[in-house]
Design a protein around this motif. Structure first.
Motif, short mmCIF file in Angstrom:
data_model
loop_
_atom_site.label_atom_id
_atom_site.label_comp_id
_atom_site.label_asym_id
_atom_site.label_seq_id
_atom_site.Cartn_x
_atom_site.Cartn_y
_atom_site.Cartn_z
N SER A 60 0.83 -1.21 0.00
CA SER A 60 0.00 0.00 0.00
C SER A 60 0.86 1.25 0.00
O SER A 60 0.49 2.27 -0.58
CB SER A 60 -0.92 0.00 1.22
N GLN A 102 -7.21 0.49 -0.59
CA GLN A 102 -7.58 -0.64 0.27
C GLN A 102 -8.80 -0.29 1.13
O GLN A 102 -9.72 -1.07 1.26
CB GLN A 102 -6.38 -0.98 1.15
N ASP A 181 -5.95 -1.91 -4.85
CA ASP A 181 -5.31 -2.41 -3.63
C ASP A 181 -6.30 -3.32 -2.90
O ASP A 181 -7.24 -2.85 -2.27
CB ASP A 181 -4.89 -1.24 -2.74
N GLU A 182 -6.11 -4.60 -3.01
CA GLU A 182 -6.99 -5.61 -2.42
C GLU A 182 -8.47 -5.32 -2.68
O GLU A 182 -9.25 -5.18 -1.74
CB GLU A 182 -6.74 -5.73 -0.92
MG LIG Z 1 -2.07 -2.64 2.31
#
Ligand SMILES: [Mg+2]
Ligand SMILES: Nc1ncnc2c1ncn2[C@@H]1O[C@H](COP(=O)(O)OP(=O)(O)OP(=O)(O)O)[C@@H](O)[C@H]1O
Lengths: 517, 321
Positions: A60, A102, A181-182
């Protein structure tokens, strides 16, 4: 840096193979943490480039540097051959770099449409064209195949749906480089499929994609190349066709894992909890029992009523009908307090909203449920307070400089470990884990599943909610499937296959939910 | 753990203490400058006077800090002080024994705090609103009770207390210590203190972790009301009258002291020593400005500028720049 990262030949004239973004010695230090040691990496135009690594590896952080959210400590970023300062998010967007972060960073009190056009509102003579914006937003959403209304307030959607909106938003801004991000952490399989379709389509349109995930199968499904970060260092980059699961895991954690899903079967003991025809907001007529030594899994789409069901068991919401029995006796659970006194513990779904005091130290967060136990009358035993916190930090390998660091300074997965860790020392009899491994890396997942077994062996029972089918499938002794607020099917351990469970969760036919939220 | 991690532990752990020391240094610096600038500053008389001036705001600021840590605000404390002077004056003049009169007054403070808790927890009112409402209505009730007159207290023993000293330190300052030490233990070493912070940081997460959020909020406002009523008793003793319009604007001074002392108005950040130092810094500035014959208007401006400067630097350091 690594041989694979350097074998990129000088830019060929062919459009797709060309390097669009290059990192040279990119580095980031936070006070007390060297989050990203100098990294060299090049991204090719219209590739899907996955980045994997343990919690706190620096994924991240890398994204925050590329999108101008944080300033870098040193190093260069070359965008289409020219150095880019990337000092502000605005600058990154102007170049065409966008990200779906995220944690959803949108305005929850504004409508979906207002969020989609935030900062680029359509106005005529200073007057917002609200209807036009809603219409336009709805068109984009429909076009992407997401089944969501544009006029509702964003906060009324589930986290997964919000994530889809964030993705939709990123696509409308002349994006050339898009980072996820995820993104699937809070998505169900169906929503994830919609997202994958979107990602492949963007790739087809020439957009370069960075895709961060802890789920290996997604990486193999989507990516062209994959880079592995460990402790802020780039361990290597591989073509997806030339690597495999085991190799990536080995690169990530520097050891191999034989088995992620650690499952021990215990003979179930006495019944701990029974719900009889329980109804409440979001669910209807649900009956089930949880016995000591077993994991009861609840699978369903997000919004199927699983979280509402368990928070009602836990006294957070009022039941409208039915009974709750605890160890055979009928009980009234009017508050979380009652539930905890009976012996329940709940690790909630959303770590930001329900799970953590972000601007307080890690140690305080971990000890919050047990302060009563570690204080004598009035005073807290500070030795015990420290010992308990350090024990959980070691237990779950929470990556933090000290127990005094603020929870907000931890990486997403490490924050999640606090949400779970705070209950482990509590000595509850029934643990309710709502999406416990969201954003947690594969090594720690294995660790958490082992802890589940430990809890079971001590005579505890577990309710495990997960939207990630493999997780509930491999762990649950009893698996209940929820659909639209109803318990529609129940299976034993491995007595049904994925296909069957998925069909039950999805329903035979998808009716259009026409503004049902 | 790596050496990096250990190096990081130091500043974090000592942050509170360090900020406290900075404030203390600022206070000492002010005192040195003022002693040089004006001979009358360092006189025993003036120092006792300054301590008396600062003490009452300091106690208010401690109560206020508990509330602010939970993410709330208590605008009523000035009015509670004024109201308490009326109650204690009436009771003493009615012949109630001093001890009992004080106890009843303190209970009135507790009741007001409970009312605030009720308004916030049960009626769902924002703290700003409910305490603002109390502020204006308490002044009104006090005026009704006194018909707008001051009540002079005819009891010398009661008044003597705030004028005398013990071991050369004014009794009023001893009261700061009497409040400060239990408050410190409460906030930093009891689980209730931890709960104040956790509720201020994330009430929902606290609730799901088994913290009784409602009780915590009741507690914060009750303590603030209690501190304010206590200050009311001290003020009545010091000026010898009960008057509902006393202590006008003290709520803002208490909030300012708290904020200067490092409390965050967003909640979840604060200490006990910070507001105490903050209150004495403000008192020193007022006292010094008086001695230096600085126009009273300027005093207000200086206070305003000081708040901005201190909170700005505190914010910078917290972000680790
Ligand atoms: Mg992360
Ligand atoms: N604002 C911050 N202040 C201090 N340290 C930070 C901050 N943000 C991140 N860190 C630290 O930097 C390191 C890398 O964090 P990062 O968020 O990049 O990890 P990640 O690879 O995304 O992990 P995850 O898979 O858990 O999301 C971690 O050790 C984290 O504690």
């Amino acid at each position: 840096m690594t041989s694979t990262a350097q074998e990129l030949h000088p830019a060929p004239t062919l459009e797709p193979g060309r390097t669009i973004l290059e990192l040279k010695g990119l580095e980031k230090r936070y006070p007390g943490t060297h989050a990203l040691k100098p990294v060299d990496l090049a991204f090719k135009a219209s590739e899907i480039h996955a980045i994997v690594g343990e919690n706190g590896a620096g994924k991240s952080t890398l994204i925050k540097l590329l999108t101008g959210v944080m300033p870098r400590t040193s190093g260069d970023v070359i965008w289409e051959g020219k150095p880019a300062a990337l000092a502000t998010p605005h600058e990154a967007m102007a170049l065409g770099i966008n990200a779906v972060h995220q944690e959803v960073v949108l305005c929850r009190h504004l409508t979906v449409a207002a969020n989609m056009f935030l900062g680029e509102e359509d106005s005529r003579f200073g007057i917002l064209q609200q209807r036009a914006m809603v219409r336009e937003a709805q068109k984009i959403i429909d076009d992407l195949g997401f089944d969501l209304p544009a006029h509702v307030v964003l906060g009324d959607l589930t986290i997964g749906q919000q994530q889809l909106i964030a993705a939709a938003r990123a696509t409308v801004r002349g994006t050339k480089f898009l980072i996820f991000d995820e993104p699937t952490a809070y998505l169900t399989r169906k929503e994830a499929d919609q997202l994958f379709t979107l990602i492949r389509r963007l790739k087809g349109e020439g957009v370069t994609i960075i895709y961060i995930s802890h789920r290996m199968e997604e990486v193999f499904e989507l990516a062209d190349r994959v880079s592995v970060l460990r402790d802020g260092t780039l361990v290597g980059t591989r073509n997806i066709a030339e690597t495999n699961d085991a190799e990536l895991v080995k690169m990530m954690i520097n050891r191999s894992i034989e088995q992620v899903y650690h499952k021990e079967h215990f003979t179930p003991g006495a019944t701990l909890l029974e719900a009889r025809n329980l109804s409440g907001k979001g669910f209807e007529n649900v009956s089930m029992t949880v016995r000591a030594g077993e994991i009861v899994g609840l699978y369903g789409l997000i919004g199927a009523g699983r979280s509402e069901f368990v928070t009602t068991l836990y006294g957070r919401h009022r039941k409208s009908a039915g009974q709750i029995l605890w160890e055979g006796k009928q009980v009234q659970v009017n508050s979380e307090h009652d539930a905890i006194r009976l012996g329940m513990a709940l690790a909630p779904e959303s770590r930001r909203d329900q799970g953590l005091c972000l601007n307080l130290p890690v140690g305080l967060n971990l000890n919050l449920p047990i302060y009563k136990r570690i204080s004598s009358n009035l005073l807290i035993s500070s030795a015990q307070e420290k010992a308990e916190a350090d024990r959980q930090i070691a237990n779950l390998r929470i990556k933090t400089p000290t127990r005094n660091a603020l929870a907000s300074s931890l990486s997403g997965g490490n924050q999640q470990k606090i949400v779970i860790g705070k209950w482990l020392a509590h000595g509850a009899k029934l643990f309710i884990f709502d999406e416990p491994t969201v954003g947690v890396d594969v090594g720690t997942k294995a660790e958490i599943y082992r802890l589940f077994s430990e809890l079971l062996s001590k005579g505890a029972g577990i309710i495990l909610i997960s939207s990630y089918l493999p997780e509930v499938y491999e762990l649950a002794d009893t698996l209940h499937v929820f659909r639209r607020g109803k318990l529609v099917a129940t299976h034993g351990f491995h007595t049904a296959d994925h296909e069957e469970i998925l069909t039950q969760a999805l329903a035979e036919k998808q009716e259009k939910p026409g503004g049902q939220i | 753990m790596s050496t990096e991690a250990i190096a990081a532990e130091r500043p974090k752990r000592n942050y509170n203490a360090l900020f406290g020391l900075t404030l203390l240094a600022l206070l000492v610096l002010l005192w040195v400058i003022l002693s040089v600038a004006t001979p009358s500053f360092a006189s025993a008389n003036n120092i006792s006077n300054l301590l008396r001036q600062g003490s009452m705001i300091a106690i208010l600021a401690v109560g206020q800090t508990f509330v602010i840590i939970t993410g709330g605000i208590d605008l009523s404390v000035g009015a509670v002080v004024g109201f308490a002077t009326v109650i204690v004056a009436m009771l003493i003049n009615a012949g109630v024994p001093i001890f009992l009169a004080i106890l009843i007054t303190l209970l009135v403070g507790v009741a007001i705090g409970l009312f605030h808790g009720f308004g916030i927890v049960k009626m769902g009112l924002p703290p700003f609103i409910i305490t603002l409402a109390t502020l204006t209505s308490l002044r009104g009730i006090g005026l009704l009770m006194t018909n707008g007159n001051s009540i002079s207290i005819n009891n010398d023993a009661f008044q003597l207390f705030s004028r005398s000293s013990f071991l050369g330190v004014p009794n009023l300052f001893w009261m700061v210590i009497l409040v400060g030490i239990p408050a410190y233990i409460f906030l930093h070493h009891s689980r209730w203190g931890r709960y104040l912070f956790s509720v201020g940081s994330n009430a929902e997460a606290s609730r799901l972790s088994g913290v009784n959020v409602q009780r915590t909020i009741y507690m914060a406002y009750t303590l603030s009301g209690l501190c304010a009523a206590f200050v009311g008793v001290l003020l009545a003793s010091r000026i010898g009258i009960g008057n509902p319009t006393q202590a006008e604007g003290w709520e803002l001074q208490a909030i300012a002291s708290s904020v200067i002392g490092g409390t965050s108005l967003f909640g979840a950040v604060g200490s006990v020593h910070g507001p105490l130092l903050g209150a004495f810094i403000l008192a020193t500035i007022n006292n010094g400005a008086n001695l230096l014959n600085v126009n009273a208007f300027w005093q207000r401006i200086i206070t305003g500028v000081l708040i901005i400067v201190i909170v700005y630097f505190d914010g910078l350091r917290r972000r680790g720049k």
